[in-house]
Write a protein that holds these residues in place. Structure first.
Motif, PDB file in Angstrom:
ATOM      1  N   GLU A  18      51.062  36.935  69.028  1.00 46.07           N
ATOM      2  CA  GLU A  18      51.768  35.921  68.029  1.00 46.07           C
ATOM      3  C   GLU A  18      51.305  36.254  66.603  1.00 46.07           C
ATOM      4  N   ASP A  19      50.324  37.024  66.508  1.00 48.93           N
ATOM      5  CA  ASP A  19      49.758  37.443  65.144  1.00 48.93           C
ATOM      6  C   ASP A  19      50.540  38.701  64.513  1.00 48.93           C
ATOM      7  N   GLU A  20      51.070  39.432  65.523  1.00 43.19           N
ATOM      8  CA  GLU A  20      52.058  40.534  64.996  1.00 43.19           C
ATOM      9  C   GLU A  20      53.291  40.122  64.595  1.00 43.19           C
ATOM     10  N   GLN A  21      53.832  39.201  65.123  1.00 48.52           N
ATOM     11  CA  GLN A  21      55.271  38.867  64.747  1.00 48.52           C
ATOM     12  C   GLN A  21      55.418  38.444  63.418  1.00 48.52           C
ATOM     13  N   ILE A  22      56.536  38.751  62.803  1.00 54.63           N
ATOM     14  CA  ILE A  22      56.887  38.511  61.402  1.00 54.63           C
ATOM     15  C   ILE A  22      58.188  37.392  61.411  1.00 54.63           C
ATOM     16  N   THR A  23      57.809  36.139  61.149  1.00 57.45           N
ATOM     17  CA  THR A  23      58.683  35.125  61.005  1.00 57.45           C
ATOM     18  C   THR A  23      59.811  34.974  59.651  1.00 57.45           C
ATOM     19  N   HIS A  24      61.084  35.128  59.772  1.00 53.72           N
ATOM     20  CA  HIS A  24      61.813  35.110  58.607  1.00 53.72           C
ATOM     21  C   HIS A  24      62.351  33.706  58.484  1.00 53.72           C
ATOM     22  N   GLN A  25      62.083  33.364  57.348  1.00 60.39           N
ATOM     23  CA  GLN A  25      62.552  31.626  56.911  1.00 60.39           C
ATOM     24  C   GLN A  25      63.945  31.573  56.180  1.00 60.39           C
ATOM     25  N   ILE A  26      65.072  32.300  56.752  1.00 60.32           N
ATOM     26  CA  ILE A  26      66.258  32.098  56.157  1.00 60.32           C
ATOM     27  C   ILE A  26      66.883  30.739  56.348  1.00 60.32           C
ATOM     28  N   GLN A  27      67.568  30.108  55.362  1.00 60.21           N
ATOM     29  CA  GLN A  27      68.215  29.025  55.437  1.00 60.21           C
ATOM     30  C   GLN A  27      69.665  29.151  55.902  1.00 60.21           C
ATOM     31  N   LEU A  28      70.017  27.989  56.435  1.00 56.76           N
ATOM     32  CA  LEU A  28      71.555  28.060  56.773  1.00 56.76           C
ATOM     33  C   LEU A  28      72.657  28.111  55.376  1.00 56.76           C
ATOM     34  N   GLU A  29      72.031  27.500  54.387  1.00 56.18           N
ATOM     35  CA  GLU A  29      72.946  27.300  53.423  1.00 56.18           C
ATOM     36  C   GLU A  29      72.929  28.309  52.241  1.00 56.18           C
ATOM     37  N   GLU A  30      71.683  29.263  52.386  1.00 55.20           N
ATOM     38  CA  GLU A  30      71.617  29.990  51.167  1.00 55.20           C
ATOM     39  C   GLU A  30      72.402  31.270  51.060  1.00 55.20           C
ATOM     40  N   GLU A  31      72.559  31.924  50.161  1.00 57.34           N
ATOM     41  CA  GLU A  31      73.245  33.107  50.054  1.00 57.34           C
ATOM     42  C   GLU A  31      72.736  34.129  50.787  1.00 57.34           C
ATOM     43  N   LEU A  32      73.587  34.993  51.784  1.00 61.08           N
ATOM     44  CA  LEU A  32      73.163  35.775  52.493  1.00 61.08           C
ATOM     45  C   LEU A  32      73.787  37.242  52.228  1.00 61.08           C
ATOM     46  N   GLN A  33      73.050  38.052  52.393  1.00 62.16           N
ATOM     47  CA  GLN A  33      73.218  39.644  52.172  1.00 62.16           C
ATOM     48  C   GLN A  33      73.554  40.378  53.537  1.00 62.16           C
ATOM     49  N   VAL A  34      74.763  40.289  53.967  1.00 57.92           N
ATOM     50  CA  VAL A  34      75.363  40.791  55.118  1.00 57.92           C
ATOM     51  C   VAL A  34      74.980  42.444  55.202  1.00 57.92           C
ATOM     52  N   GLN A  35      75.369  43.016  53.988  1.00 60.71           N
ATOM     53  CA  GLN A  35      75.251  44.432  54.087  1.00 60.71           C
ATOM     54  C   GLN A  35      76.369  45.272  55.073  1.00 60.71           C
ATOM     55  N   GLU A  36      77.643  44.953  55.043  1.00 62.78           N
ATOM     56  CA  GLU A  36      78.350  45.332  56.168  1.00 62.78           C
ATOM     57  C   GLU A  36      78.480  46.702  55.520  1.00 62.78           C
ATOM     58  N   GLY A  37      78.274  47.263  54.355  1.00 67.00           N
ATOM     59  CA  GLY A  37      78.527  48.727  54.076  1.00 67.00           C
ATOM     60  C   GLY A  37      77.512  49.766  55.173  1.00 67.00           C
ATOM     61  N   LEU A  38      76.367  49.039  55.675  1.00 65.48           N
ATOM     62  CA  LEU A  38      75.331  49.851  56.371  1.00 65.48           C
ATOM     63  C   LEU A  38      76.170  50.210  57.678  1.00 65.48           C
ATOM     64  N   ASN A  39      77.431  49.760  58.075  1.00 62.69           N
ATOM     65  CA  ASN A  39      77.971  50.133  59.331  1.00 62.69           C
ATOM     66  C   ASN A  39      79.028  51.560  59.169  1.00 62.69           C
ATOM     67  N   ILE A  40      79.053  51.818  57.960  1.00 56.18           N
ATOM     68  CA  ILE A  40      79.946  52.810  57.751  1.00 56.18           C
ATOM     69  C   ILE A  40      79.241  53.877  57.004  1.00 56.18           C
ATOM     70  N   PHE A  41      79.669  55.410  57.462  1.00 54.94           N
ATOM     71  CA  PHE A  41      78.899  56.559  56.980  1.00 54.94           C
ATOM     72  C   PHE A  41      79.110  56.826  55.382  1.00 54.94           C
ATOM     73  N   LYS A  42      78.012  56.944  54.855  1.00 57.36           N
ATOM     74  CA  LYS A  42      77.786  57.232  53.613  1.00 57.36           C
ATOM     75  C   LYS A  42      77.026  58.456  53.172  1.00 57.36           C
ATOM     76  N   PHE A  43      77.633  59.389  52.347  1.00 63.42           N
ATOM     77  CA  PHE A  43      76.857  60.709  52.217  1.00 63.42           C
ATOM     78  C   PHE A  43      75.356  60.211  51.299  1.00 63.42           C
ATOM     79  N   ASP A  44      74.471  61.122  51.801  1.00 66.79           N
ATOM     80  CA  ASP A  44      73.004  60.821  51.258  1.00 66.79           C
ATOM     81  C   ASP A  44      72.518  62.165  50.783  1.00 66.79           C
ATOM     82  N   PRO A  45      72.372  61.818  49.308  1.00 69.77           N
ATOM     83  CA  PRO A  45      71.731  63.175  48.701  1.00 69.77           C
ATOM     84  C   PRO A  45      70.435  63.628  48.908  1.00 69.77           C
ATOM     85  N   ALA A  46      69.652  62.640  49.339  1.00 67.53           N
ATOM     86  CA  ALA A  46      68.412  62.848  49.952  1.00 67.53           C
ATOM     87  C   ALA A  46      68.185  62.738  51.469  1.00 67.53           C
TER      88      ALA A  46
END
Length: 580
Positions: A271-299
């Motif tokens: 219980e002490d190790e778990q991190i609970t995320h407090q995300i609301q149903l109506e707030e703006e969400l960052q879905v980050q769909e770009g993470l599903n696609i390959f992108k060139f990483d210079p580093a």
């Protein structure tokens, strides 16, 4: 000599041909990768040769594309193999892959796997909860995408997707990856305008998450079932769905014996190790769909090295001292960069503050007793300086009640005796509320006064804060006089009048209460005497009465002396001293 020159020329020509061939293969392979369908068929031997040619430079886009495809296939294969029996063996394999780079791939794979096999939802939720303890950004991304998917499916009336998404969210709440507020918000949305589909989804969702809500938010759980009962009595839904609600009521009576919070074998996170995320149903969400696609990483190479260090730390692998020190320096630099970026962003909408107040309010309202309330409130993550917000919310909740409840006084007492920070916050709150007490209506004023009266009677806060109270005609209003009266009566009921009077005679308290019991101007002293006598606390005015007597006697003696002296001065016998 001529032979040697010829051999060197032939060798150089052969090397150039090899380079040209490799570059041609690399270019052809890059062309194949950029086509949407994958291009024409290539024999496996030739494809392997082209891959080897492309992988010679690890910083190239072709090599990164190869590693991205391998990462996608590996994550998908590992997620599809997980079950209760092998989850402990699967987790190290998953951490061996670069989950920071492939967090979008993991989120997509686990959501797709869960949607296609709903009975395994508790297993996928347990997998996400384990990863969330070490890489919370991965757990947050999964949760954010699930909430976004639920919102889309709810708007489109997509019952199948809605059901699978709510089931996954329910088990993430059970695993404490998501806060129970999101579960309550989903239930409110589903039950607000009841239809057959929304009630069916709500019933299934409640069966999965009901045991957790009943244990952690009993008041909210009772409210949800009251709404189910109202929907059942209205009779606007079909008989099939009505029967589902009746079955749910029976499941609740049986205390969810077939739907435990954590199934056997899946309670894998402390219980002490778990991190609970407090995300609301109506707030703006960052879905980050770009993470599903390959992108060139210079580093790319640097990021891979950093993840190797993170993996070694997570899995407990041995590492050299040099690499360890290097990772610490890199992590410090990253933290500094994150801190700088956070300092550059200033939220003037107070969205976080409103969410914090909502969480505090719901936590207080859902607690059965003051001990449970304090225990849950202490778990809320507060930034430095936000303690006063929690204190203000406790007092505001107390003021909103129809009549004063000792529940709030006990919460305030427990907080004040836990830490000096909370004591200072309550003392600051007393000063603020007394200064602005004229803004509150009578019922709220009475509750606030009794709350502070309880704190003073139990020595939860220092009586030195009475410095801000001045009882005289100019510095008091009708509201402040009512406030002092109710607060003092509450203190007298708890302590007794004799003990209260003795406490006010303490030198330190007496010095702080000079404004309450003034001895500077007779007008103010008489006002204070009359005020405390009228509220039944005349015993507190003894010193002021004595002060007035002495002052009156001194004034009368001085007047008599002046009058007698002036009379004698006018008499012809002024210089004759009367015999005693």
């Amino acid at each position: 000599m001529e032979l040697e020159v010829a051999e060197k020329a032939n060798a150089a020509a052969a090397a150039e041909k090899v380079k040209e061939k490799e570059s041609a293969q690399r270019a052809e392979f890059a062309k194949l990768l950029n086509t949407r369908s994958g291009g024409m068929y290539i024999p496996p031997a030739r494809l392997r040769a082209m891959q080897e040619a492309a992988s010679s430079d690890k910083s190239s886009a072709e090599y990164q594309r190869l590693s991205w495809d391998a990462l996608r296939k590996s994550i998908t294969g590992i997620v599809n193999r997980v079950n209760i029996a092998n989850i402990k063996k699967i987790v190290p394999e998953l951490f061996a892959e670069n989950l920071i780079r492939g967090r979008g791939l993991f989120a997509r794979s686990v959501m797709k796997a869960q949607a296609s096999s709903l009975p395994f939802t508790p297993v996928f939720a347990a997998l996400v909860s384990i990863i969330n303890t070490k890489l919370p950004q991965v757990g947050e991304l999964v949760l954010t995408r699930l909430i976004s998917q639920f919102r889309r499916s709810f708007k489109r009336n997509d019952k199948i997707v809605c059901h699978s998404t709510t089931t996954f969210l329910a088990h993430l709440v059970n695993q404490s990856v998501a806060h129970e507020i999101i579960a309550l918000q989903i239930l409110v949305l589903l039950l607000e305008r009841p239809t057959d589909d929304s009630i069916e989804i709500a019933v299934g969702f409640t069966r999965e998450v009901g045991a957790f809500i009943a244990e952690n938010s009993p008041k909210a759980n009772a409210t949800v079932f009251e709404r189910f009962r109202a929907v059942l009595n209205e009779g606007r839904i079909s008989q099939r769905v009505q029967y589902m609600i009746e079955v749910l009521m029976q499941v609740r009576k049986d205390k969810y014996k077939d739907n435990p919070i954590l199934p056997e074998g899946l309670d894998l996170v402390e219980e002490d190790e778990q991190i609970t995320h407090q995300i609301q149903l109506e707030e703006e969400l960052q879905v980050q769909e770009g993470l599903n696609i390959f992108k060139f990483d210079p580093a790319y190479l640097e990021n891979e090295e950093k993840y190797k260090e993170i993996k070694a730390e997570i899995l407990g692998e041995d590492s050299d001292e040099e690499s360890g020190s290097g990772s610490e320096e890199d992590s410090d630099e990253d933290e500094d960069e994150v801190a700088e970026t956070k300092e550059g962003i200033e939220d003037r909408t107070e969205t976080n503050l409103v969410n914090l107040r909502r969480i505090i309010y719901l936590t207080i309202m859902n607690a059965l007793n003051y001990e449970e309330a304090v225990h849950k409130l202490l778990k809320i993550q507060l930034s430095e300086g936000q303690e006063i917000e929690l204190v203000n919310m406790i007092i505001e909740c107390c003021s909103q009640e129809r009549s004063y409840s000792n529940f709030y006084g006990l919460i305030g007492e427990r907080f004040s005796k836990l830490n000096r920070v909370w004591t200072d916050s309550f003392e600051q709150a007393f000063n603020n509320y007394y200064t602005t007490i004229h803004r509150y209506e009578t019922n709220r004023l009475r509750n606030i006064a009794r709350f502070f009266g309880h704190l003073f009677a139990t020595d939860s806060v220092s009586w030195v804060v009475f410095e801000c109270v001045k009882v005289n005609e100019d510095d008091t209003t009708s509201s402040s006089r009512i406030f002092i009266k109710i607060m003092m009566q509450e203190m007298m009921e708890s302590m007794g009048l004799k003990t209260l009077a003795e406490r006010f005679k303490d030198p330190e308290v007496k010095r702080a209460c000079e404004g309450m019991f003034p001895m500077d101007v007779p007008k103010n002293t008489r006002f204070s005497i009359n005020y405390f006598t009228s509220i039944g606390m005349g015993v507190l005015t003894e010193d002021m009465r004595e002060y007035l007597k002495v002052r009156h006697y001194f004034s009368f003696s001085l007047f008599y002396f002046i009058f007698h002296f002036s009379t004698m001065a006018e008499s012809p016998l002024f210089f004759r001293m009367p015999r005693s």
